[in-house]
Design an enzyme around this catalytic site. Structure first.
Site, PDB file in Angstrom:
ATOM      1  N   TYR A   1      26.894 -30.687 -13.425  1.00 24.62           N
ATOM      2  CA  TYR A   1      25.479 -30.294 -13.496  1.00 24.62           C
ATOM      3  C   TYR A   1      25.313 -28.774 -13.477  1.00 24.62           C
ATOM      4  O   TYR A   1      24.193 -28.281 -13.562  1.00 24.62           O
ATOM      5  CB  TYR A   1      24.604 -31.017 -12.489  1.00 24.62           C
ATOM      6  CG  TYR A   1      25.046 -31.114 -11.044  1.00 24.62           C
ATOM      7  CD1 TYR A   1      25.662 -30.059 -10.381  1.00 24.62           C
ATOM      8  CD2 TYR A   1      24.775 -32.282 -10.328  1.00 24.62           C
ATOM      9  CE1 TYR A   1      26.020 -30.173  -9.042  1.00 24.62           C
ATOM     10  CE2 TYR A   1      25.124 -32.407  -8.990  1.00 24.62           C
ATOM     11  CZ  TYR A   1      25.750 -31.346  -8.362  1.00 24.62           C
ATOM     12  OH  TYR A   1      26.094 -31.460  -7.039  1.00 24.62           O
TER      13      TYR A   1
ATOM     14  N   LYS B   1      26.764 -24.487  -8.218  1.00 30.11           N
ATOM     15  CA  LYS B   1      27.935 -24.769  -9.064  1.00 30.11           C
ATOM     16  C   LYS B   1      27.852 -23.988 -10.378  1.00 30.11           C
ATOM     17  O   LYS B   1      28.882 -23.591 -10.934  1.00 30.11           O
ATOM     18  CB  LYS B   1      28.057 -26.269  -9.330  1.00 30.11           C
ATOM     19  CG  LYS B   1      28.421 -27.096  -8.098  1.00 30.11           C
ATOM     20  CD  LYS B   1      29.824 -26.809  -7.587  1.00 30.11           C
ATOM     21  CE  LYS B   1      30.256 -27.832  -6.536  1.00 30.11           C
ATOM     22  NZ  LYS B   1      31.577 -27.539  -5.965  1.00 30.11           N
TER      23      LYS B   1
HETATM   24  P1  NAP Z   1      33.585 -33.842   0.844  1.00 29.95           P
HETATM   25  O1  NAP Z   1      34.501 -34.959   1.203  1.00 29.95           O
HETATM   26  O2  NAP Z   1      32.169 -33.864   1.353  1.00 29.95           O
HETATM   27  O3  NAP Z   1      34.296 -32.504   1.291  1.00 29.95           O
HETATM   28  C1  NAP Z   1      33.663 -31.306   1.521  1.00 29.95           C
HETATM   29  C2  NAP Z   1      34.642 -30.514   2.362  1.00 29.95           C
HETATM   30  O4  NAP Z   1      34.148 -29.191   2.527  1.00 29.95           O
HETATM   31  C3  NAP Z   1      34.843 -31.109   3.744  1.00 29.95           C
HETATM   32  O5  NAP Z   1      36.228 -31.218   3.988  1.00 29.95           O
HETATM   33  C4  NAP Z   1      34.212 -30.092   4.690  1.00 29.95           C
HETATM   34  O6  NAP Z   1      34.971 -30.021   5.902  1.00 29.95           O
HETATM   35  C5  NAP Z   1      34.344 -28.812   3.876  1.00 29.95           C
HETATM   36  N1  NAP Z   1      33.301 -27.849   4.235  1.00 29.95           N
HETATM   37  C6  NAP Z   1      31.946 -28.034   4.182  1.00 29.95           C
HETATM   38  N2  NAP Z   1      31.313 -26.933   4.616  1.00 29.95           N
HETATM   39  C7  NAP Z   1      32.278 -26.016   4.946  1.00 29.95           C
HETATM   40  C8  NAP Z   1      32.257 -24.697   5.462  1.00 29.95           C
HETATM   41  N3  NAP Z   1      31.083 -24.069   5.736  1.00 29.95           N
HETATM   42  N4  NAP Z   1      33.428 -24.059   5.675  1.00 29.95           N
HETATM   43  C9  NAP Z   1      34.611 -24.685   5.410  1.00 29.95           C
HETATM   44  N5  NAP Z   1      34.694 -25.935   4.929  1.00 29.95           N
HETATM   45  C10 NAP Z   1      33.542 -26.603   4.698  1.00 29.95           C
HETATM   46  O7  NAP Z   1      33.459 -33.623  -0.744  1.00 29.95           O
HETATM   47  P2  NAP Z   1      34.312 -34.214  -1.963  1.00 29.95           P
HETATM   48  O8  NAP Z   1      33.571 -35.369  -2.516  1.00 29.95           O
HETATM   49  O9  NAP Z   1      35.743 -34.379  -1.568  1.00 29.95           O
HETATM   50  O10 NAP Z   1      34.152 -33.042  -3.013  1.00 29.95           O
HETATM   51  C11 NAP Z   1      35.113 -31.997  -3.088  1.00 29.95           C
HETATM   52  C12 NAP Z   1      34.659 -31.014  -4.147  1.00 29.95           C
HETATM   53  O11 NAP Z   1      34.473 -31.674  -5.402  1.00 29.95           O
HETATM   54  C13 NAP Z   1      33.335 -30.330  -3.833  1.00 29.95           C
HETATM   55  O12 NAP Z   1      33.390 -28.995  -4.283  1.00 29.95           O
HETATM   56  C14 NAP Z   1      32.335 -31.136  -4.625  1.00 29.95           C
HETATM   57  O13 NAP Z   1      31.175 -30.405  -4.942  1.00 29.95           O
HETATM   58  C15 NAP Z   1      33.151 -31.454  -5.876  1.00 29.95           C
HETATM   59  N6  NAP Z   1      32.717 -32.659  -6.612  1.00 29.95           N
HETATM   60  C16 NAP Z   1      32.958 -33.892  -6.108  1.00 29.95           C
HETATM   61  C17 NAP Z   1      32.614 -35.015  -6.854  1.00 29.95           C
HETATM   62  C18 NAP Z   1      32.928 -36.430  -6.360  1.00 29.95           C
HETATM   63  O14 NAP Z   1      32.759 -37.402  -7.109  1.00 29.95           O
HETATM   64  N7  NAP Z   1      33.402 -36.626  -5.129  1.00 29.95           N
HETATM   65  C19 NAP Z   1      31.994 -34.881  -8.103  1.00 29.95           C
HETATM   66  C20 NAP Z   1      31.729 -33.581  -8.559  1.00 29.95           C
HETATM   67  C21 NAP Z   1      32.126 -32.481  -7.827  1.00 29.95           C
HETATM   68  P3  NAP Z   1      34.299 -29.677   7.351  1.00 29.95           P
HETATM   69  O15 NAP Z   1      33.132 -30.607   7.500  1.00 29.95           O
HETATM   70  O16 NAP Z   1      35.421 -29.942   8.297  1.00 29.95           O
HETATM   71  O17 NAP Z   1      33.910 -28.230   7.306  1.00 29.95           O
END
Ligand code: NAP
Length: 296
Positions: A167, A182
């Site tokens: 997006y 993003k």
């Molecule tokens: P997730 O499980 O929610 O992981 C987010 C991670 O970021 C968590 O480990 C969290 O750990 C860490 N985090 C959040 N705030 C932080 C901070 N202030 N400082 C340091 N660490 C921080 O997300 P995900 O689904 O695995 O996604 C991973 C990436 O892929 C992201 O960039 C997301 O936008 C992108 N993405 C995912 C999807 C999908 O289908 N899953 C699709 C498109 C893009 P703590 O809470 O321990 O800080």
């Protein structure tokens, strides 16, 4: 039973544990993965670990740090978990100090940490906007900056992989904060690739498609349950598997991806290019989320 009417879709990938790169590709290489204790960040960390990297997992919560460190160690690699808030420059500097003390100057940075939750723009508080933009965009910049400064000063090459989202190009109804952040991440990738290319630093962006995982927050999970995490809703007729993102990240940061920089690679089975032959009726975001009309 085979459904005669349904085409087969894109085949499933090889199983977790296989790799296109040779074993030891990342031996003696320090790889920092922000948000590496959950979901896609953990999957990326594990692919580097399987290829010999020393992996530094960085995030805020102890339980996530423990999960990331344990997972990396379980595949036989060295791991360090560092508490870090990517919004704070001192915290990011401490992360790189700790990583360098343990394994040498990081040669790979995966800027994966992000925050996200669906909310119509009219309901979005200024704090919600700031929190998501700070973590996703400012955090990516602060970590890249620290990585760049240290490698430039040491005259060592390196590779940054930022994690984006589709997006960035289409806009993200229900996700105004994250989509805008993003878009900034994709743009930052291009700027840094040119600024730092002369010093041997590659900067790329990797965009996951829909890759459901057990660490998804309740907000995101219920959004998917309401809508579209079903295989039939994807052009590939399947959702993505986490290792598919890990393989792409390790390739981009490997010697075989050296001349790829300033690029954004989408790993989403073409979902973001979907258009319909017919225009289906528009359903406002509030209605999609089951919210009452906005009253002001
Ligand atoms: P997730 O499980 O929610 O992981 C987010 C991670 O970021 C968590 O480990 C969290 O750990 C860490 N985090 C959040 N705030 C932080 C901070 N202030 N400082 C340091 N660490 C921080 O997300 P995900 O689904 O695995 O996604 C991973 C990436 O892929 C992201 O960039 C997301 O936008 C992108 N993405 C995912 C999807 C999908 O289908 N899953 C699709 C498109 C893009 P703590 O809470 O321990 O800080």
């Amino acid at each position: 039973m085979v459904d005669e009417q349904r085409p087969p879709g894109i085949p499933a990938p090889p199983p977790v544990g296989e790799s296109a790169l040779r074993p030891g590709t990342f031996d003696d290489t320090c790889v920092v993965v922000t948000g590496g204790g959950t979901g896609l960040g953990k999957a990326i960390a594990l692919e580097f670990a399987r290829l010999g990297a020393d992996v530094v997992v960085a995030s805020r919560k102890g339980e996530h740090l423990d999960a990331g460190r344990r997972a990396v160690e379980e595949v036989g690699a060295r791991a360090l978990a560092v508490e870090c808030d990517v919004r704070e420059s001192e915290s990011v500097a401490n992360l790189f100090d700790r990583a360098t003390d343990a394994f040498g100057i990081p040669a790979v940075l995966i800027n994966n940490a992000a925050a996200n939750f669906p909310v119509p723009a009219e309901d979005m508080s200024p704090n919600a906007w700031r929190a998501v933009v700070d973590i996703t965009l400012t955090g990516t910049f602060l970590c890249a900056r620290e990585f760049g400064r240290r490698n430039l000063a040491a005259r060592t090459p390196g590779s940054i992989v930022n994690i984006g989202a589709t997006y960035a190009w289409t806009g993200g109804p229900g996700f105004a904060h994250s989509a805008a952040a993003k878009a900034g991440v994709v743009n930052l990738t291009q700027t840094l690739a040119v600024e730092w290319g002369p010093y041997g630093l590659q900067v790329n962006c990797l965009v996951p498609g829909l890759m459901p995982h057990e660490d998804m927050t309740g907000d995101i999970r219920s959004n998917l349950d309401r809508t579209s995490d079903k295989d039939v809703c994807q052009p590939a007729l399947r959702v993505g598997q986490r290792q598919e993102l890990g393989w792409a990240a390790t390739f981009l940061a490997s010697p075989y991806g050296r001349f790829i920089t300033g690029h954004t690679l989408v790993v989403d089975g073409a979902n973001w290019q979907r258009r319909s032959l017919t225009n289906p009726p528009v359903v406002p975001v509030r209605a999609q989320m089951g919210l009452d009309p906005f009253q002001g």
